[in-house]
Design an enzyme around this catalytic site. Structure first.
Site, PDB file in Angstrom:
ATOM      1  N   HIS A   1       0.875  -1.192   0.000  1.00  0.00           N
ATOM      2  CA  HIS A   1       0.000   0.000   0.000  1.00  0.00           C
ATOM      3  C   HIS A   1       0.907   1.237   0.000  1.00  0.00           C
ATOM      4  O   HIS A   1       1.659   1.436  -0.937  1.00  0.00           O
ATOM      5  CB  HIS A   1      -0.924  -0.113   1.222  1.00  0.00           C
ATOM      6  CG  HIS A   1      -2.061   0.854   1.276  1.00  0.00           C
ATOM      7  ND1 HIS A   1      -2.424   1.664   0.237  1.00  0.00           N
ATOM      8  CD2 HIS A   1      -2.923   1.147   2.280  1.00  0.00           C
ATOM      9  CE1 HIS A   1      -3.458   2.404   0.586  1.00  0.00           C
ATOM     10  NE2 HIS A   1      -3.774   2.111   1.829  1.00  0.00           N
TER      11      HIS A   1
ATOM     12  N   HIS B   1      -2.275  -1.909  -9.957  1.00  0.00           N
ATOM     13  CA  HIS B   1      -3.223  -1.329  -9.002  1.00  0.00           C
ATOM     14  C   HIS B   1      -4.484  -2.161  -8.997  1.00  0.00           C
ATOM     15  O   HIS B   1      -4.893  -2.667 -10.046  1.00  0.00           O
ATOM     16  CB  HIS B   1      -3.557   0.123  -9.398  1.00  0.00           C
ATOM     17  CG  HIS B   1      -4.101   0.908  -8.260  1.00  0.00           C
ATOM     18  ND1 HIS B   1      -5.428   0.870  -7.919  1.00  0.00           N
ATOM     19  CD2 HIS B   1      -3.490   1.720  -7.375  1.00  0.00           C
ATOM     20  CE1 HIS B   1      -5.613   1.647  -6.861  1.00  0.00           C
ATOM     21  NE2 HIS B   1      -4.458   2.171  -6.499  1.00  0.00           N
TER      22      HIS B   1
ATOM     23  N   ASP C   1       2.910   5.625  -6.704  1.00  0.00           N
ATOM     24  CA  ASP C   1       4.146   5.469  -5.938  1.00  0.00           C
ATOM     25  C   ASP C   1       5.390   5.356  -6.801  1.00  0.00           C
ATOM     26  O   ASP C   1       6.499   5.365  -6.292  1.00  0.00           O
ATOM     27  CB  ASP C   1       4.042   4.213  -5.055  1.00  0.00           C
ATOM     28  CG  ASP C   1       3.098   4.446  -3.900  1.00  0.00           C
ATOM     29  OD1 ASP C   1       3.145   5.531  -3.319  1.00  0.00           O
ATOM     30  OD2 ASP C   1       2.295   3.539  -3.604  1.00  0.00           O
TER      31      ASP C   1
HETATM   32  N1  CMC Z   1       4.843  -6.636 -10.717  1.00  0.00           N
HETATM   33  C1  CMC Z   1       4.723  -7.823 -11.359  1.00  0.00           C
HETATM   34  N2  CMC Z   1       3.556  -8.477 -11.510  1.00  0.00           N
HETATM   35  C2  CMC Z   1       2.475  -7.908 -10.971  1.00  0.00           C
HETATM   36  C3  CMC Z   1       2.518  -6.686 -10.274  1.00  0.00           C
HETATM   37  C4  CMC Z   1       3.764  -6.043 -10.174  1.00  0.00           C
HETATM   38  N3  CMC Z   1       3.876  -4.882  -9.543  1.00  0.00           N
HETATM   39  N4  CMC Z   1       1.293  -6.368  -9.845  1.00  0.00           N
HETATM   40  C5  CMC Z   1       0.490  -7.359 -10.233  1.00  0.00           C
HETATM   41  N5  CMC Z   1       1.201  -8.287 -10.917  1.00  0.00           N
HETATM   42  C6  CMC Z   1       0.685  -9.494 -11.567  1.00  0.00           C
HETATM   43  C7  CMC Z   1       0.335 -10.562 -10.534  1.00  0.00           C
HETATM   44  O1  CMC Z   1       1.428 -11.399 -10.266  1.00  0.00           O
HETATM   45  C8  CMC Z   1      -0.797 -11.270 -11.249  1.00  0.00           C
HETATM   46  O2  CMC Z   1      -0.238 -12.095 -12.231  1.00  0.00           O
HETATM   47  P1  CMC Z   1      -0.872 -13.562 -12.520  1.00  0.00           P
HETATM   48  O3  CMC Z   1      -2.254 -13.266 -13.049  1.00  0.00           O
HETATM   49  O4  CMC Z   1       0.033 -14.177 -13.503  1.00  0.00           O
HETATM   50  O5  CMC Z   1      -0.910 -14.274 -11.200  1.00  0.00           O
HETATM   51  C9  CMC Z   1      -1.531 -10.146 -11.975  1.00  0.00           C
HETATM   52  O6  CMC Z   1      -0.525  -9.147 -12.219  1.00  0.00           O
HETATM   53  C10 CMC Z   1      -2.688  -9.548 -11.210  1.00  0.00           C
HETATM   54  O7  CMC Z   1      -2.172  -9.063  -9.971  1.00  0.00           O
HETATM   55  P2  CMC Z   1      -2.931  -9.144  -8.585  1.00  0.00           P
HETATM   56  O8  CMC Z   1      -1.911  -9.404  -7.517  1.00  0.00           O
HETATM   57  O9  CMC Z   1      -4.081 -10.094  -8.700  1.00  0.00           O
HETATM   58  O10 CMC Z   1      -3.501  -7.696  -8.478  1.00  0.00           O
HETATM   59  P3  CMC Z   1      -4.086  -7.039  -7.169  1.00  0.00           P
HETATM   60  O11 CMC Z   1      -5.152  -6.144  -7.608  1.00  0.00           O
HETATM   61  O12 CMC Z   1      -4.417  -8.075  -6.144  1.00  0.00           O
HETATM   62  O13 CMC Z   1      -2.837  -6.236  -6.605  1.00  0.00           O
HETATM   63  C11 CMC Z   1      -1.311  -4.513  -6.140  1.00  0.00           C
HETATM   64  C12 CMC Z   1      -2.670  -4.877  -6.742  1.00  0.00           C
HETATM   65  C13 CMC Z   1      -1.150  -2.989  -6.111  1.00  0.00           C
HETATM   66  C14 CMC Z   1      -1.204  -5.053  -4.703  1.00  0.00           C
HETATM   67  C15 CMC Z   1      -0.207  -5.163  -7.018  1.00  0.00           C
HETATM   68  O14 CMC Z   1      -0.299  -4.679  -8.339  1.00  0.00           O
HETATM   69  C16 CMC Z   1       1.176  -4.919  -6.463  1.00  0.00           C
HETATM   70  O15 CMC Z   1       1.634  -5.657  -5.580  1.00  0.00           O
HETATM   71  N6  CMC Z   1       1.909  -3.846  -6.984  1.00  0.00           N
HETATM   72  C17 CMC Z   1       3.201  -3.523  -6.450  1.00  0.00           C
HETATM   73  C18 CMC Z   1       3.057  -2.759  -5.150  1.00  0.00           C
HETATM   74  C19 CMC Z   1       2.589  -1.333  -5.382  1.00  0.00           C
HETATM   75  O16 CMC Z   1       3.111  -0.616  -6.239  1.00  0.00           O
HETATM   76  N7  CMC Z   1       1.632  -0.899  -4.563  1.00  0.00           N
HETATM   77  C20 CMC Z   1       1.120   0.467  -4.591  1.00  0.00           C
HETATM   78  C21 CMC Z   1      -0.312   0.539  -5.035  1.00  0.00           C
HETATM   79  S1  CMC Z   1      -0.769   2.232  -5.427  1.00  0.00           S
HETATM   80  C22 CMC Z   1      -0.780   3.013  -3.921  1.00  0.00           C
HETATM   81  C23 CMC Z   1      -1.978   2.710  -3.141  1.00  0.00           C
HETATM   82  O17 CMC Z   1      -3.087   3.144  -3.531  1.00  0.00           O
HETATM   83  O18 CMC Z   1      -1.819   2.055  -2.082  1.00  0.00           O
END
Ligand code: CMC
Length: 423
Positions: free
Chosen positions: A263, A302, A358
Site C-alpha cells: 500500500h 493497481h 508510488d
Molecule cells: N509486478 C509484477 N507483476 C504484478 C505486479 C507487479 N507490480 N502487480 C500485479 N502483478 C501481476 C500478478 O502477479 C498477477 O499475475 P498472474 O495473473 O500471472 O498471477 C496479476 O498481475 C494480477 O495481480 P494481482 O496481484 O491479482 O492484483 P491485485 O489487484 O491483487 O494487486 C497490487 C494490486 C497494487 C497489490 C499489485 O499490483 C502490487 O503488488 N503492486 C506492487 C506494489 C505497489 O506498487 N503498490 C502500490 C499501489 S498504489 C498506492 C496505493 O493506492 O496504495
C-alpha cells in the site's frame, strides 16, 4: 432502471433486486445450501461494495479520479491541499471567506501537547517514523477525551480539524527525532505546506524560506494523495470507526494499513528496487526476473486502475519541477527505462500493469533528501484528509453497522480437551 437477478437453486427460484449494480449480500441468505444460508466469499473484498460514498469517484479502466466530482487534474492544477481537504470533508469548494476561516482554523490547531511530542522523543532513535507517528496519533484521544463523543457534530468537526492540523507537526517531529535535531514548532506566519517544510528542514536561520516551486510541488503531491475511495487504509479506518471510535483511534488503523509495502509503503519499496537494480543496463535483466516471478515491479499495478494511474501522470510533471530545484535524481533514468520496457512488454500489457502513484513519488522525496523511511509518512499526512472525510461519512451513514465479515470455517470441530500429560 431497476433490474432483478433470478437465481435457481434446486426447485426454488429466487428474485434478488439489483440496485446500483449490486445485490444485497444479505438477500442471499434466503437461498439455502448444504452449508447453511448462501453467502459470498470475497478475500480482499475484490468485488464487494462496503458502503455508499459521495467523496471520491474512480473509473479504473478509463483512468479517471474525481474528488466530489472535480477531476484530479483540475484540482492539482488550480487548488491547494487545504482547499481540497475542505472539499472532501464538506462536499463543496469553499468561497473566499470560508477558505480563509478554514485555513485559520486548521493552522490554529497545529501545535501538539508536549506529552504527545514526548511519545516520539521516548521512542528508539532508529525506529521507523511510521511507528512513531502511529504511537503519537494513538495517544491523541487521551489529550482530547471528548473526541469519543462522536454523535456531537461540534466534537466531530473540532477533532477532525485537530487531526488534520497535527499530522504534519507529528510527522516532522518523527523525522527530526531520527536525526537527533531539535523540534521546530509551527509558525503562524507560514501557510500549511511552508510551515510543514519549515518544521522539517529549518536549521539555525531566523526565518525559513522554502523555494516556492517546492512548496507547490508538495501541495500538488498532497492533493493527489488526499483520498482514494475504499483503499486498504480507508477501509481499515472505516472498520475501526464502525465500532464507535473517535477519529484519532480510527486514523491509527489507517496509518498501520498504509505502512504495508503493498500500500503506502510501495514508494519506499520502489527506491529500494531502483537502488538494487543500480544502473540502466541492468533493467532488462530485472524485468526478466519479474516475469519469472522472482520479484515484483514495485510502483506498478493497481487493484482499481487497469490504465495509467492519473496521479502518476501528474506526479511525473511535479518530479521535473522538483528536479529543477534539486538537480535530477540519478535514479530517474532507471525508473524511465523500467517504465519504457514494461509498457511495451506483453507480461505487463496483458495484465494491465501501469505505473501507479508510488512509482515517481519516491524519487521526488529522495531528491528532497528524505530518507526512504519518511516516504510513507509523506503519504499519511495528506491521506488524513480522506480518512477524516470517510470516517465522518461512515459515522453519519444510517446504513452502516459494525464491520463483521463472515468466514468459511476450515478447522476441526468438537475435540475433547486432553490433559497435558496425555498429549
Ligand atoms: N509486478 C509484477 N507483476 C504484478 C505486479 C507487479 N507490480 N502487480 C500485479 N502483478 C501481476 C500478478 O502477479 C498477477 O499475475 P498472474 O495473473 O500471472 O498471477 C496479476 O498481475 C494480477 O495481480 P494481482 O496481484 O491479482 O492484483 P491485485 O489487484 O491483487 O494487486 C497490487 C494490486 C497494487 C497489490 C499489485 O499490483 C502490487 O503488488 N503492486 C506492487 C506494489 C505497489 O506498487 N503498490 C502500490 C499501489 S498504489 C498506492 C496505493 O493506492 O496504495
Amino acid at each position: 432502471m431497476a433490474k432483478t437477478l433470478y437465481v435457481r437453486s434446486g426447485s426454488e427460484e429466487h428474485e434478488l433486486a439489483v440496485t446500483d449494480g449490486t445485490i444485497r449480500a444479505s438477500d442471499l441468505r434466503r437461498i439455502s445450501t448444504d452449508a447453511g444460508p448462501l453467502a459470498t466469499y470475497d478475500p480482499g473484498l475484490l468485488n464487494t461494495a462496503s458502503c455508499r460514498s459521495s467523496i471520491t469517484y474512480i473509473d479504473g479502466d478509463a483512468g479517471i479520479l474525481e474528488y466530489r466530482g472535480y477531476p484530479i487534474e483540475q484540482l492539482a492544477e488550480k487548488s491547494t491541499y487545504l482547499e481540497v481537504a475542505y472539499l472532501l470533508l464538506k462536499g463543496e469548494l469553499p468561497n473566499a471567506a470560508q477558505l480563509a476561516t478554514w485555513e485559520n482554523e486548521v493552522n490554529h490547531h497545529r501545535l501538539v501537547h508536549e506529552n504527545a511530542k514526548d511519545i516520539i522523543t521516548k521512542s528508539r532513535y532508529d525506529s521507523h517514523p511510521m511507528g512513531k507517528l502511529m504511537s503519537a496519533v494513538a495517544s491523541l484521544h487521551a489529550f482530547y477525551p471528548s473526541s469519543r463523543n462522536i454523535t456531537d457534530a461540534c466534537e466531530r468537526e473540532l477533532n477532525m480539524v485537530r487531526l488534520l492540523a497535527k499530522m504534519p507537526t507529528l510527522a516532522a517531529f518523527a523525522y527530526r527525532h531520527s536525526l537527533g535535531r531539535n523540534y521546530v514548532y509551527p509558525s503562524d506566519e507560514l501557510g500549511f505546506v511552508e510551515n510543514f517544510l519549515s518544521m522539517l528542514f529549518k536549521r539555525q536561520e531566523r526565518h525559513f524560506i522554502a523555494d516556492e516551486r517546492l512548496v507547490r510541488a508538495i501541495d500538488v503531491l498532497f492533493i493527489l494523495h488526499a483520498d482514494h475511495e475504499q483503499n486498504c487504509s480507508t477501509n481499515a479506518v472505516r472498520a475501526v470507526a464502525s465500532a464507535g471510535n473517535d477519529p484519532y483511534t480510527s486514523a491509527v488503523a489507517g496509518i498501520a494499513a498504509l505502512f504495508g509495502p503493498l500500500h503506502g509503503g510501495a514508494n519506499e519499496a520502489v527506491l529500494k528496487m531502483l537502488s538494487e537494480i543500480g544502473s540502466v543496463d541492468r533493467v532488462p535483466e530485472f524485468i526478466e526476473g519479474v516475469k519469472a516471478g522472482q520479484a515484483k515491479l514495485m510502483g506498478f499495478g493497481h487493484r482499481v486502475y487497469k490504465n495509467y494511474d492519473p496521479r502518476a501522470r501528474i506526479i511525473k510533471k511535479s518530479a521535473d519541477e522538483v528536479f529543477e530545484v534539486t538537480g535530477v535524481n540519478p535514479r530517474l533514468a532507471i525508473a524511465q527505462e523500467l517504465e519504457r520496457i514494461a509498457l511495451n512488454d506483453e507480461y505487463f500489457v496483458s495484465r494491465k500493469l501501469y505505473p501507479n502513484v508510488d512509482f515517481y513519488s519516491g524519487l521526488i522525496y529522495e531528491a528532497l533528501k528524505f530518507p526512504p523511511a519518511m516516504f510513507t509518512v509523506m503519504f499519511a499526512v495528506p491521506r488524513t484528509a480522506g480518512w477524516v472525510a470517510q470516517w465522518q461519512e461512515g459515522v453519519l451513514d444510517p446504513e452502516q453497522k459494525i464491520t463483521r465479515p463472515k468466514q468459511i470455517y476450515t478447522g476441526l470441530r468438537g475435540r475433547d480437551y486432553a490433559a497435558l500429560d496425555a498429549r
